[in-house]
Write a protein that holds these residues in place. Sequence first.
Motif, PDB file in Angstrom:
ATOM      1  N   ASN A  93       0.780  -1.247   0.000  1.00 44.04           N
ATOM      2  CA  ASN A  93       0.000   0.000   0.000  1.00 44.04           C
ATOM      3  C   ASN A  93       0.806   1.288   0.000  1.00 44.04           C
ATOM      4  N   THR A  94       1.934   1.336  -0.731  1.00 46.22           N
ATOM      5  CA  THR A  94       2.532   2.645  -0.951  1.00 46.22           C
ATOM      6  C   THR A  94       1.599   3.462  -1.850  1.00 46.22           C
ATOM      7  N   VAL A  95       1.693   4.778  -1.745  1.00 47.16           N
ATOM      8  CA  VAL A  95       0.776   5.662  -2.481  1.00 47.16           C
ATOM      9  C   VAL A  95       1.278   5.919  -3.895  1.00 47.16           C
ATOM     10  N   PHE A  96       2.612   6.041  -4.051  1.00 44.10           N
ATOM     11  CA  PHE A  96       3.180   6.438  -5.333  1.00 44.10           C
ATOM     12  C   PHE A  96       4.109   5.361  -5.874  1.00 44.10           C
ATOM     13  N   VAL A  97       4.103   5.191  -7.200  1.00 45.71           N
ATOM     14  CA  VAL A  97       5.085   4.361  -7.872  1.00 45.71           C
ATOM     15  C   VAL A  97       6.185   5.299  -8.368  1.00 45.71           C
ATOM     16  N   ILE A  98       7.439   4.901  -8.130  1.00 48.69           N
ATOM     17  CA  ILE A  98       8.600   5.693  -8.532  1.00 48.69           C
ATOM     18  C   ILE A  98       9.248   5.001  -9.724  1.00 48.69           C
ATOM     19  N   ASP A  99       9.135   5.587 -10.899  1.00 46.99           N
ATOM     20  CA  ASP A  99       9.686   5.008 -12.125  1.00 46.99           C
ATOM     21  C   ASP A  99      11.110   5.510 -12.305  1.00 46.99           C
ATOM     22  N   GLY A 100      12.086   4.625 -12.107  1.00 46.67           N
ATOM     23  CA  GLY A 100      13.482   5.029 -12.155  1.00 46.67           C
ATOM     24  C   GLY A 100      13.942   5.445 -13.541  1.00 46.67           C
ATOM     25  N   SER A 101      13.382   4.843 -14.592  1.00 43.30           N
ATOM     26  CA  SER A 101      13.856   5.141 -15.942  1.00 43.30           C
ATOM     27  C   SER A 101      13.360   6.482 -16.450  1.00 43.30           C
ATOM     28  N   THR A 102      12.204   6.940 -15.970  1.00 42.67           N
ATOM     29  CA  THR A 102      11.645   8.224 -16.421  1.00 42.67           C
ATOM     30  C   THR A 102      11.687   9.299 -15.343  1.00 42.67           C
ATOM     31  N   GLY A 103      11.892   8.892 -14.084  1.00 47.79           N
ATOM     32  CA  GLY A 103      11.853   9.849 -12.982  1.00 47.79           C
ATOM     33  C   GLY A 103      10.441  10.224 -12.562  1.00 47.79           C
ATOM     34  N   GLU A 104       9.432   9.565 -13.141  1.00 47.71           N
ATOM     35  CA  GLU A 104       8.039   9.908 -12.852  1.00 47.71           C
ATOM     36  C   GLU A 104       7.619   9.384 -11.478  1.00 47.71           C
ATOM     37  N   ARG A 105       6.828  10.168 -10.790  1.00 48.12           N
ATOM     38  CA  ARG A 105       6.221   9.790  -9.508  1.00 48.12           C
ATOM     39  C   ARG A 105       4.721  10.002  -9.642  1.00 48.12           C
ATOM     40  N   ARG A 106       3.971   8.909  -9.584  1.00 50.62           N
ATOM     41  CA  ARG A 106       2.523   9.012  -9.786  1.00 50.62           C
ATOM     42  C   ARG A 106       1.817   7.999  -8.902  1.00 50.62           C
ATOM     43  N   LYS A 107       0.503   8.152  -8.748  1.00 52.80           N
ATOM     44  CA  LYS A 107      -0.271   7.171  -7.992  1.00 52.80           C
ATOM     45  C   LYS A 107      -0.348   5.854  -8.769  1.00 52.80           C
ATOM     46  N   TRP A 108      -0.379   4.761  -7.995  1.00 50.77           N
ATOM     47  CA  TRP A 108      -0.455   3.435  -8.600  1.00 50.77           C
ATOM     48  C   TRP A 108      -1.807   3.227  -9.276  1.00 50.77           C
ATOM     49  N   ASN A 109      -1.818   2.631 -10.468  1.00 54.32           N
ATOM     50  CA  ASN A 109      -3.060   2.116 -11.033  1.00 54.32           C
ATOM     51  C   ASN A 109      -2.985   0.593 -11.059  1.00 54.32           C
ATOM     52  N   LYS A 110      -4.036  -0.033 -11.514  1.00 56.55           N
ATOM     53  CA  LYS A 110      -4.098  -1.494 -11.440  1.00 56.55           C
ATOM     54  C   LYS A 110      -3.014  -2.141 -12.305  1.00 56.55           C
ATOM     55  N   LYS A 111      -2.732  -1.561 -13.464  1.00 55.20           N
ATOM     56  CA  LYS A 111      -1.681  -2.115 -14.330  1.00 55.20           C
ATOM     57  C   LYS A 111      -0.316  -2.019 -13.658  1.00 55.20           C
ATOM     58  N   ASP A 112      -0.054  -0.941 -12.924  1.00 54.98           N
ATOM     59  CA  ASP A 112       1.207  -0.814 -12.192  1.00 54.98           C
ATOM     60  C   ASP A 112       1.364  -1.932 -11.165  1.00 54.98           C
ATOM     61  N   VAL A 113       0.268  -2.233 -10.447  1.00 60.62           N
ATOM     62  CA  VAL A 113       0.336  -3.285  -9.426  1.00 60.62           C
ATOM     63  C   VAL A 113       0.526  -4.651 -10.080  1.00 60.62           C
ATOM     64  N   VAL A 114      -0.109  -4.874 -11.234  1.00 59.10           N
ATOM     65  CA  VAL A 114       0.142  -6.114 -11.977  1.00 59.10           C
ATOM     66  C   VAL A 114       1.626  -6.237 -12.294  1.00 59.10           C
ATOM     67  N   ASN A 115       2.236  -5.162 -12.766  1.00 62.30           N
ATOM     68  CA  ASN A 115       3.671  -5.193 -13.078  1.00 62.30           C
ATOM     69  C   ASN A 115       4.507  -5.491 -11.839  1.00 62.30           C
ATOM     70  N   ALA A 116       4.134  -4.893 -10.705  1.00 59.48           N
ATOM     71  CA  ALA A 116       4.878  -5.140  -9.463  1.00 59.48           C
ATOM     72  C   ALA A 116       4.799  -6.605  -9.065  1.00 59.48           C
ATOM     73  N   VAL A 117       3.631  -7.210  -9.215  1.00 58.32           N
ATOM     74  CA  VAL A 117       3.453  -8.618  -8.858  1.00 58.32           C
ATOM     75  C   VAL A 117       4.209  -9.519  -9.832  1.00 58.32           C
ATOM     76  N   LEU A 118       4.140  -9.215 -11.135  1.00 57.26           N
ATOM     77  CA  LEU A 118       4.874 -10.004 -12.119  1.00 57.26           C
ATOM     78  C   LEU A 118       6.371  -9.968 -11.833  1.00 57.26           C
ATOM     79  N   LEU A 119       6.893  -8.796 -11.490  1.00 56.44           N
ATOM     80  CA  LEU A 119       8.317  -8.670 -11.177  1.00 56.44           C
ATOM     81  C   LEU A 119       8.675  -9.490  -9.946  1.00 56.44           C
TER      82      LEU A 119
END
Length: 428
Positions: free
Chosen positions: A57-83
């Motif tokens: 339950n972190t609030v933001f996903v930190i994208d290291g390759s782009t530097g983007e900081r945004r709220k998680w969406n469902k696709k982001d969480v799918v990626n986190a689980v796949l990783l």
Amino acid sequence: LLNDAGAKVENEVAYVPSWLVEKAINSAPKQIIIYSIDGKPVMRLTPGNFYFGTGENTVFVIDGSTGERRKWNKKDVVNAVLLQDYMENLDFMTPLGMVSDCPPKTSSLHQFEIMITYSNKPTMFSAYDRQGVMDIFEMASIIKSPSLIEKKPFWMNLMGTTSPLIHSKDVLDKLLFSAEKRIPVIYSRCQTAGATSPVTLAGTLAINLAEGLSGLVISQLKNEGAPMIMPGVITNMDLKTTIPAYGSPEMNLMTCALAEVYNWLGLTHFGTAGCSDSKVADEQAAIESCFSCVTQALAGCNVIHDVGYLESAMGGSLDLIVMTNELLGMIKRFKQGIKLAPECLAADIIDRVGIGNSFIAEDHTYENFRSEIWNSDLFDRHRHEEWKNKGKKDLAQRAQERVKHILSMPIREILDQQQKEELARIIK
């Protein structure tokens, strides 16, 4: 429950006698086994054994390759689980981020759905209230019968409330339901020295033990033998910035101290490591992640979560997960120690090779190097010219490439179509 058991209860304050605490300690299981979804034992929680995973339950996903900081969406969480599913040194699974593109109170249901759809690893879940735990219990029953889930639990229910000295109603509701169903509970308390507990570390430890052990009493009164993992999210406030410091030496010192106490009591324990106060997966994140993972593994914390946390638990980083996964491989190799069997001492090989000669071409080397020598595909051990010819990439760049490679691989789904439809029906 407390009043009937012999505690003194006045104006919603319970004074729990020591004999009731000792009774709860004696009835709590001294070993908790957590299984994979397909029924294989993965985590044998006894004093001294340690297992690592990410956090919830972190609030933001930190994208290291782009530097983007945004709220998680469902696709982001799918990626986190796949990783996480590909990380061989992560023993259990969490969603890492909080799904934001759905009604807030259903986020925990979406997160649980993702975990059991895309990974066979044990899961750590959380819910807002008793109804949420009941819904997740119903979802789990789609893939396993309740009796089999109780016999071979593949999950842990993370819950917690704010110190000091409070058990909130919603958390007690979740605790009592989980105890009734024998769902393994992680009863997190989240003290912050200097804010919600005394600034002195000993005073904060005293509050943690009071809250954790009284929670254990309640759990055991509800259902004797109900599995509970004792609290270990314990940190200090940085009084310059007012953040709860996730990379401080005090946090790790207190967590290790709690491990000593709970190991002495024969109770399983929750730890917090692999996390950082840094805003990106940089050198600070690597140092703080390393320090926490090493100290807590050596102290014998059992369930160690929050790998991949940045920004004092506000952000989650897939890059940091990949980096820390390599670190955990080093730690696990270190904890294996040195084998002293005759074939490992290799006296006959030493005698035959003799003085001043090489062992590199010996069959003994070929037969044993994989089990004796830890190897990494992420850390660089090439000579300078080879490293230069490969692009002079640092660890952060290599971690970003590893994340992209894993997420480009074919997706492995665990559930059949009917099970997925049933989960979607429950969420709807």
